[in-house]
Design a protein around this motif. Structure first.
Motif, PDB file in Angstrom:
ATOM      1  N   GLU B   6       0.856  -1.127   0.422  1.00 11.06           N
ATOM      2  CA  GLU B   6       0.048  -0.017  -0.212  1.00 11.06           C
ATOM      3  C   GLU B   6       0.672   0.974   0.054  1.00 11.06           C
ATOM      4  N   VAL B   9       3.076   1.726  -3.365  1.00  8.96           N
ATOM      5  CA  VAL B   9       2.267   1.577  -4.598  1.00  8.96           C
ATOM      6  C   VAL B   9       2.103   3.655  -4.300  1.00  8.96           C
ATOM      7  N   LYS B  10       2.159   4.183  -3.095  1.00 10.56           N
ATOM      8  CA  LYS B  10       1.210   5.771  -2.659  1.00 10.56           C
ATOM      9  C   LYS B  10       2.623   7.015  -2.598  1.00 10.56           C
ATOM     10  N   LEU B 319       1.278   3.136 -13.244  1.00 17.15           N
ATOM     11  CA  LEU B 319      -0.491   3.537 -12.931  1.00 17.15           C
ATOM     12  C   LEU B 319      -1.921   2.649 -13.824  1.00 17.15           C
ATOM     13  N   HIS B 324      -1.469  -2.658 -10.613  1.00 20.46           N
ATOM     14  CA  HIS B 324      -1.813  -0.915 -10.558  1.00 20.46           C
ATOM     15  C   HIS B 324      -3.259  -0.685  -9.883  1.00 20.46           C
ATOM     16  N   LEU B 325      -4.186  -0.798 -11.302  1.00 19.86           N
ATOM     17  CA  LEU B 325      -5.228  -0.596 -11.401  1.00 19.86           C
ATOM     18  C   LEU B 325      -5.922  -1.416 -10.542  1.00 19.86           C
ATOM     19  N   LYS B 327      -4.717  -3.070  -7.693  1.00 16.36           N
ATOM     20  CA  LYS B 327      -4.607  -2.624  -6.189  1.00 16.36           C
ATOM     21  C   LYS B 327      -5.554  -0.861  -5.985  1.00 16.36           C
ATOM     22  N   PHE B 328      -4.974  -0.757  -6.940  1.00 21.80           N
ATOM     23  CA  PHE B 328      -6.221   0.552  -7.027  1.00 21.80           C
ATOM     24  C   PHE B 328      -7.467   0.955  -6.680  1.00 21.80           C
ATOM     25  N   ILE B 345      -8.655   6.610 -13.309  1.00 22.00           N
ATOM     26  CA  ILE B 345      -7.626   7.788 -13.069  1.00 22.00           C
ATOM     27  C   ILE B 345      -6.008   8.670 -14.383  1.00 22.00           C
ATOM     28  N   LYS B 349      -5.832  12.424 -13.273  1.00 20.09           N
ATOM     29  CA  LYS B 349      -4.544  12.569 -13.622  1.00 20.09           C
ATOM     30  C   LYS B 349      -4.214  13.942 -14.555  1.00 20.09           C
TER      31      LYS B 349
END
Lengths: 353, 353
Positions: B6, B9-10, B319, B324-325, B327-328, B345, B349
């Motif tokens: 977590e 990723v951030k 991303l 990543h998608l 996880k988001f 996203i 962005k």
């Protein structure tokens, strides 16, 4: 003035730029009346002197009755082909008036182009009134006045038995052709549009695509009009048309609701991409432009783009057409040059606040 | 912490988010060194205890030498498949490390992810340093220090005759793999990319697409690396690679210049449409996203979008990838859900100033 069309192109078209009832779906309402002057042969049989006298008579009657405010008159035979197509795209003249070199065919119209008279088209006189939105009643009221005023000055060919006499039998009687231009993108997306058109035809009305026909139609713009001019009063004809139009509008609204409920992401994507392309492309074909404008208009109607004015989108449907593009460029354009200029006009128009 | 990924990723990825020399075309430079601890079999032949002792030794050496500042350690066997793919997409681990359940394979890396050590991959140790832009010299300097520091604590398997010993013969000698990630959209558009790749191969270097191969490559991102690790010094290997990279960059720049001069409208349209789609779509496939991001990156590089930061585009390449998608979204996603989230996203962005 060297180029009177220049001024015309720059002026706003009231039936596209103003608001009207139900104008999210009903873009404009129009009524045309066909009239001929008695004792002069229909244009197809008339000689030059007779056509000249028709034009003279109409000019005089228009002036004396002021049935068109600040009238602009353009003689078709004195205009370039490009300029004639400008008038056609603005719906000021009919396709029939484009060709041929009848020196005495002309169009007289108001600033804002809501009122117009075609002279020496298929009939001596084709007057028309157009307004934004669905307001056939108001349009009828205004064209009825215009008809009465001109009728005081001119002796119209009329038979007590069948009504107004016209060059083509399909217009005999009332000589009325009432139509409404509808934007039906959701019915088109749901592939229900052909069924709707068939139903309209069964009711004795005509439905045709503004840019192409049936499923090949671009921009999802349709014109619905009466077919019959005989055996009913003008009020009956208009009432019947308006009632069918209201049903079609309700079908379209219902279809939009279903789309928003069941295919929300699809709809957002459909509209968003169209806006993205219109706002940022540097080359766009006529086909893609019309279809993208249609999708954008749907999005604006449904409140997805509060920053875009729907009348701006209406206007773009007009400005991206070939004659307007070439007038804008002040020269003939190759297809690729048209695509570049079309994209530029759309970008700039959508960028304006 | 319940979910250390977590936090990962951030955090920003320094080699994507920071600026570097030539970073309009060279996205990042990376060097990896393969090392093994003498007297312990290579991972493929080692038992659990031996692998455990390797990990222990590397952890201790890292801590004592501080060769990685504020190190984060993640054990592959304790992670979900999704989280492993996150590390892969961030280039912190290799594809070989994804599968299998080797409890003692792990990755230790710095905040910002510029420095990392894979433990018990194909070799006991694969250390790497990544930096934005073309700066192989700087990367070499830093990884050389890291190598020396670790070498003080660990006894690396080394032969005076051939150099460092590695599990796979292709890495024997220096154990070095230096690579640069290049963005070559104009060479791809001009269909010169395959010729360039062939030329690179003839020079004894490897070129591969980051997302696919050859003309099927998405996003026009290519990784160029050395093939040979034996018979040359690290300096020679890096120098040769850098000199070829500079030639490719100059080819790409030249190709962009020609494009701008000869096909200006095509280029504007190509870039503008990509931006329009990215900025306004609500569903976008991985393929369309990568290709549109590539076109947008080209536009940003060429000064067409001053409002878009190139590092934001770099980050989006990361991303929009599947792990990543998901996880988001904090869950597994169906393909259509991925397309919707990917579009969201990107929209958000690009909307941020």
């Amino acid at each position: 003035m060297k180029d009177p069309i220049e001024k015309v192109v720059k002026q706003g078209v009231s039936w596209l730029a103003d608001s009207g009832p139900e104008d999210d779906i009903a873009i404009s309402s129009r009524i045309r009346l066909a009239r001929n002057i008695s004792a002069i042969p229909f244009p197809v049989n008339a000689n030059r002197d007779q056509m000249k006298s028709v034009l003279k008579a109409v000019e005089l009657a228009t002036e004396r009755t002021s049935c068109i405010a600040n009238p602009i008159e353009l003689k078709i035979g004195e205009m370039s082909m490009l300029d004639r197509h400008i008038l056609l795209e603005r719906r000021l003249i009919s396709r029939e008036m484009i060709g041929g070199e009848k020196n005495f065919s002309a169009v007289i119209f108001s600033e804002g182009e809501s009122h117009g008279i075609m002279v020496n088209e298929e009939d001596h006189i084709r007057m028309q009134v157009m307004k934004p939105g669905l307001q056939l009643g108001e349009v009828w009221k205004e064209i009825d006045i215009m008809d009465s005023l001109l009728g005081q000055e001119l002796s119209f060919a009329f038979s007590d038995e069948i009504g107004y006499l016209t060059s083509c039998p399909t217009n005999v009687g009332t000589g009325i052709r009432a139509s409404v231009m509808l934007h039906l993108p959701s019915l088109a997306l749901a592939e229900q549009i052909n069924g709707v058109i068939q139903a309209i035809n069964k009711l004795g009305l005509a439905a045709r695509g503004i840019f192409g026909e049936g499923t090949e139609n671009l921009g999802s713009l349709y014109q619905i009009s009466n077919q019959s001019t005989l055996g009913e009063t003008e009020d009956q004809i208009i009432e019947k048309l308006e009632s069918v139009i209201k049903q079609i509008i309700s079908h379209e609204k219902n279809s939009r609701k279903i789309l928003l409920e069941n295919k929300r992401e699809f709809l957002l994507n459909f509209v968003g991409r169209a806006y993205g392309i219109l706002r940022h492309s540097y080359m766009i074909s006529s086909q893609e432009a019309l279809n993208s404008l249609s999708a954008l208009r749907l999005g604006v109607d449904m409140g997805m783009f509060t920053s875009v004015d729907i009348h701006k989108v209406n206007e773009l449907f007009l400005l991206v057409q070939p004659a307007h593009l070439q007038k804008f460029a002040a020269k003939e354009l190759e297809p690729e040059e048209r695509d570049i200029l079309r994209a530029k006009i759309i970008r700039e128009k959508l960028h304006q606040k």
